[in-house]
Design a protein around this motif. Structure first.
Motif, PDB file in Angstrom:
ATOM      1  N   MET A 107       0.961  -1.844  -0.192  1.00 18.55           N
ATOM      2  CA  MET A 107      -0.213   0.028   0.080  1.00 18.55           C
ATOM      3  C   MET A 107       0.889   1.088   0.054  1.00 18.55           C
ATOM      4  O   MET A 107       0.452   2.031  -1.081  1.00 18.55           O
ATOM      5  CB  MET A 107      -0.749  -0.086   1.537  1.00 18.55           C
ATOM      6  N   PHE A 108       1.727   1.098   0.930  1.00 20.06           N
ATOM      7  CA  PHE A 108       2.778   2.680   0.790  1.00 20.06           C
ATOM      8  C   PHE A 108       3.457   2.788  -0.333  1.00 20.06           C
ATOM      9  O   PHE A 108       3.235   4.035  -1.217  1.00 20.06           O
ATOM     10  CB  PHE A 108       4.048   1.956   1.639  1.00 20.06           C
ATOM     11  N   ASN A 109       3.908   1.571  -1.481  1.00 19.89           N
ATOM     12  CA  ASN A 109       4.515   2.089  -2.276  1.00 19.89           C
ATOM     13  C   ASN A 109       3.553   2.274  -3.579  1.00 19.89           C
ATOM     14  O   ASN A 109       3.876   2.909  -4.578  1.00 19.89           O
ATOM     15  CB  ASN A 109       5.092   0.816  -2.991  1.00 19.89           C
ATOM     16  N   TYR A 110       2.383   2.233  -3.422  1.00 21.41           N
ATOM     17  CA  TYR A 110       1.321   2.054  -4.433  1.00 21.41           C
ATOM     18  C   TYR A 110       1.089   3.627  -4.438  1.00 21.41           C
ATOM     19  O   TYR A 110       0.731   4.465  -4.958  1.00 21.41           O
ATOM     20  CB  TYR A 110       0.256   1.629  -4.065  1.00 21.41           C
ATOM     21  N   LEU A 111       0.450   3.847  -2.974  1.00 22.70           N
ATOM     22  CA  LEU A 111       0.226   5.241  -2.685  1.00 22.70           C
ATOM     23  C   LEU A 111       1.235   6.208  -3.109  1.00 22.70           C
ATOM     24  O   LEU A 111       0.721   7.411  -3.463  1.00 22.70           O
ATOM     25  CB  LEU A 111      -1.124   5.691  -1.434  1.00 22.70           C
ATOM     26  N   THR A 112       2.309   6.006  -2.423  1.00 26.99           N
ATOM     27  CA  THR A 112       3.597   6.806  -2.749  1.00 26.99           C
ATOM     28  C   THR A 112       3.758   7.728  -3.990  1.00 26.99           C
ATOM     29  O   THR A 112       3.680   8.494  -4.770  1.00 26.99           O
ATOM     30  CB  THR A 112       4.495   6.862  -1.864  1.00 26.99           C
ATOM     31  N   ARG A 113       3.452   6.333  -4.761  1.00 25.93           N
ATOM     32  CA  ARG A 113       3.731   6.141  -6.467  1.00 25.93           C
ATOM     33  C   ARG A 113       2.939   7.286  -7.483  1.00 25.93           C
ATOM     34  O   ARG A 113       2.413   8.348  -8.359  1.00 25.93           O
ATOM     35  CB  ARG A 113       3.152   5.310  -7.268  1.00 25.93           C
ATOM     36  N   VAL A 114       1.173   6.943  -6.113  1.00 24.51           N
ATOM     37  CA  VAL A 114       0.347   7.740  -6.983  1.00 24.51           C
ATOM     38  C   VAL A 114       0.417   9.524  -7.020  1.00 24.51           C
ATOM     39  O   VAL A 114      -0.194  10.303  -7.445  1.00 24.51           O
ATOM     40  CB  VAL A 114      -1.322   7.130  -6.039  1.00 24.51           C
ATOM     41  N   LEU A 115       1.200   9.737  -5.280  1.00 31.26           N
ATOM     42  CA  LEU A 115       0.980  11.100  -5.417  1.00 31.26           C
ATOM     43  C   LEU A 115       2.872  11.827  -6.337  1.00 31.26           C
ATOM     44  O   LEU A 115       2.963  13.081  -6.308  1.00 31.26           O
ATOM     45  CB  LEU A 115       1.390  11.232  -3.990  1.00 31.26           C
ATOM     46  N   GLU A 116       3.462  10.533  -6.215  1.00 34.81           N
ATOM     47  CA  GLU A 116       4.605  11.903  -7.116  1.00 34.81           C
ATOM     48  C   GLU A 116       4.426  11.509  -8.866  1.00 34.81           C
ATOM     49  O   GLU A 116       5.156  12.255  -9.011  1.00 34.81           O
ATOM     50  CB  GLU A 116       5.859   9.893  -6.437  1.00 34.81           C
ATOM     51  N   PHE A 117       4.036  10.635  -9.619  1.00 29.02           N
ATOM     52  CA  PHE A 117       3.609  10.782 -10.490  1.00 29.02           C
ATOM     53  C   PHE A 117       2.061  12.001 -10.681  1.00 29.02           C
ATOM     54  O   PHE A 117       1.319  12.068 -10.312  1.00 29.02           O
ATOM     55  CB  PHE A 117       3.521   9.390 -11.361  1.00 29.02           C
ATOM     56  N   LYS A 118       1.978  12.004 -12.140  1.00 31.24           N
ATOM     57  CA  LYS A 118       0.880  13.066 -12.644  1.00 31.24           C
ATOM     58  C   LYS A 118      -0.052  12.638 -12.922  1.00 31.24           C
ATOM     59  O   LYS A 118       0.166  11.267 -13.757  1.00 31.24           O
ATOM     60  CB  LYS A 118       1.399  13.704 -13.847  1.00 31.24           C
ATOM     61  N   VAL A 119      -0.825  13.016 -12.376  1.00 26.84           N
ATOM     62  CA  VAL A 119      -2.521  11.613 -12.248  1.00 26.84           C
ATOM     63  C   VAL A 119      -3.496  13.040 -13.589  1.00 26.84           C
ATOM     64  O   VAL A 119      -4.055  14.183 -13.065  1.00 26.84           O
ATOM     65  CB  VAL A 119      -3.196  11.429 -10.910  1.00 26.84           C
ATOM     66  N   THR A 120      -4.480  12.085 -14.784  1.00 31.28           N
ATOM     67  CA  THR A 120      -5.084  13.338 -15.032  1.00 31.28           C
ATOM     68  C   THR A 120      -6.705  12.651 -14.636  1.00 31.28           C
ATOM     69  O   THR A 120      -7.028  11.203 -13.926  1.00 31.28           O
ATOM     70  CB  THR A 120      -5.065  12.617 -16.476  1.00 31.28           C
ATOM     71  N   ASP A 121      -7.238  13.193 -13.490  1.00 30.69           N
ATOM     72  CA  ASP A 121      -8.454  13.085 -12.953  1.00 30.69           C
ATOM     73  C   ASP A 121      -9.540  14.176 -13.580  1.00 30.69           C
ATOM     74  O   ASP A 121      -9.276  15.154 -12.488  1.00 30.69           O
ATOM     75  CB  ASP A 121      -7.679  13.219 -11.653  1.00 30.69           C
ATOM     76  N   SER A 130      -6.536   9.329  -2.414  1.00 30.88           N
ATOM     77  CA  SER A 130      -4.784   7.955  -1.738  1.00 30.88           C
ATOM     78  C   SER A 130      -3.636   8.499  -0.944  1.00 30.88           C
ATOM     79  O   SER A 130      -3.260   8.196   0.036  1.00 30.88           O
ATOM     80  CB  SER A 130      -3.797   8.128  -3.345  1.00 30.88           C
ATOM     81  N   ILE A 131      -3.843   9.829  -0.625  1.00 31.34           N
ATOM     82  CA  ILE A 131      -2.714  11.009   1.110  1.00 31.34           C
ATOM     83  C   ILE A 131      -3.622  10.642   2.071  1.00 31.34           C
ATOM     84  O   ILE A 131      -3.093  10.611   2.964  1.00 31.34           O
ATOM     85  CB  ILE A 131      -2.838  12.638   0.456  1.00 31.34           C
ATOM     86  N   LEU A 132      -4.945  10.969   2.454  1.00 33.34           N
ATOM     87  CA  LEU A 132      -6.304  10.259   2.875  1.00 33.34           C
ATOM     88  C   LEU A 132      -5.638   9.004   3.343  1.00 33.34           C
ATOM     89  O   LEU A 132      -5.439   8.415   4.587  1.00 33.34           O
ATOM     90  CB  LEU A 132      -7.415  10.654   2.919  1.00 33.34           C
ATOM     91  N   VAL A 133      -5.762   8.459   2.621  1.00 31.43           N
ATOM     92  CA  VAL A 133      -5.266   6.535   2.903  1.00 31.43           C
ATOM     93  C   VAL A 133      -3.865   6.684   3.642  1.00 31.43           C
ATOM     94  O   VAL A 133      -3.455   5.679   4.592  1.00 31.43           O
ATOM     95  CB  VAL A 133      -5.373   5.539   2.072  1.00 31.43           C
ATOM     96  N   LEU A 134      -2.634   7.670   2.500  1.00 31.54           N
ATOM     97  CA  LEU A 134      -1.605   7.669   3.287  1.00 31.54           C
ATOM     98  C   LEU A 134      -1.021   7.319   4.774  1.00 31.54           C
ATOM     99  O   LEU A 134      -0.481   6.763   5.184  1.00 31.54           O
ATOM    100  CB  LEU A 134      -0.856   7.959   1.954  1.00 31.54           C
TER     101      LEU A 134
END
Length: 314
Positions: A107-121, A130-134
């Protein structure tokens, strides 16, 4: 070069930022991620029933597989699934020690990547939730450390960078529910501030990140509790023994500065000025209201400085 990145949750595949060349920009499409939220076993009806059952799932392997699947639901524009099921289930299992350390790390690896990368949403929910669950994952590390020093430093770096660079100030909408990136980011800062393994240099980064969003870059007036969430994180940073009262005094002086305006009387001539005034006062009032009733010696001293700052910002 851009990649439309669809992270595989169910299969347990987590894309590492180190898998790509430095000149390649990874782009995550939240709507594509959301297609992995539901599965043949777990449709919305089954997830709602799980919620009715208080998220009790006896088979631990099934629970951990579902926990990873629910990470994709953080991209869902359906608040009933994203907030009411995914976040609530993950928070419940994390706070009640229902998941293994291996799953915590995934979960840590997944969520930090979501925050680090650019997201179209379009809906502005994926990184926010993601940062709330992190923050919940960070809470586990605070109570039962499982991250290495390097991983924890990475967490501080990713979290503070994300908070500092937030430009989406949407809070709540009847259509999508909560987005609330600032408040959710402040929750992560709070958990980090409470962690004794987080050092002074890291706490300084946290303070800088929190301070950077007190006035929302003069773009938005906070009306949905953001100032209080920022204030709570600030309080617990300054309750750490790494700081003395002079540190708080100097930090507060910067917060109470009228810059980029010459003096506070000048803010009444523009929309940005009024945003600056509103958000600064909102933060100071939230901070003061939270610490004033306390009998804690440090907080009593802080409240005296706050009274001065409140009088100066007008």
């Amino acid at each position: 070069m851009k990649f439309s990145l669809q992270m595989s949750i169910i299969g347990g595949v987590f894309i590492s930022s180190y898998a790509f060349a430095a000149n390649e920009e990874i782009l995550i499409n939240a709507q594509q991620v959301n297609t992995q939220c539901l599965s043949n076993q777990w449709q919305k009806q089954e997830l709602l029933q799980l919620k009715n059952d208080k998220f009790i799932l006896e088979n631990k392997a099934d629970k951990e597989a579902l926990a990873l699947q629910l990470l994709a639901c953080l991209a869902s524009p359906d608040a009933e699934i994203r907030d009411g099921i995914a976040f609530e289930a993950l928070s419940n299992w994390l706070r009640n020690e229902q998941l293994s350390q291996a799953t915590h790390l995934k979960m840590f690896n997944y969520l930090t990547r979501v925050l680090e990368f650019k997201v179209t949403d379009t809906f502005g929910v994926y990184q926010s939730f993601s940062i709330l669950v992190l923050a919940e994952v960070a809470r586990v590390d605070r109570q039962s450390p499982f991250l290495t020093t390097k991983q924890r430093d990475y967490l501080v770096k990713v979290g503070t960078n994300f908070l500092t660079n937030v430009k989406d100030y949407r809070g709540f909408s009847a259509k999508v529910g909560w987005q609330h990136s600032i408040a959710h980011s402040a929750d992560l800062m709070l958990q980090l501030a409470l962690n004794p393994e987080v050092n002074k240099a890291q706490l300084d980064k946290i303070l800088d990140a929190l301070a950077s969003q007190i006035t929302a870059h003069l773009q938005h007036s906070y009306v949905e509790g953001e100032s209080k969430r920022i204030a709570m994180a600030v309080i617990y940073v300054f309750l750490r023994e790494e700081y003395i009262m002079d540190d708080f005094h100097h930090w507060l002086d910067k917060v109470a500065e009228s810059a980029p305006f010459k003096q506070w009387q000048d803010v009444y001539q523009s929309e940005q000025g009024l945003i600056k005034l509103h958000n600064t006062q909102s933060f100071l009032y939230a901070l003061y209201a939270t610490i004033k009733p306390s009998k804690n010696k440090v907080l009593i001293e802080m409240s005296a400085y706050l009274e001065q700052a409140i009088k100066a910002v007008k």
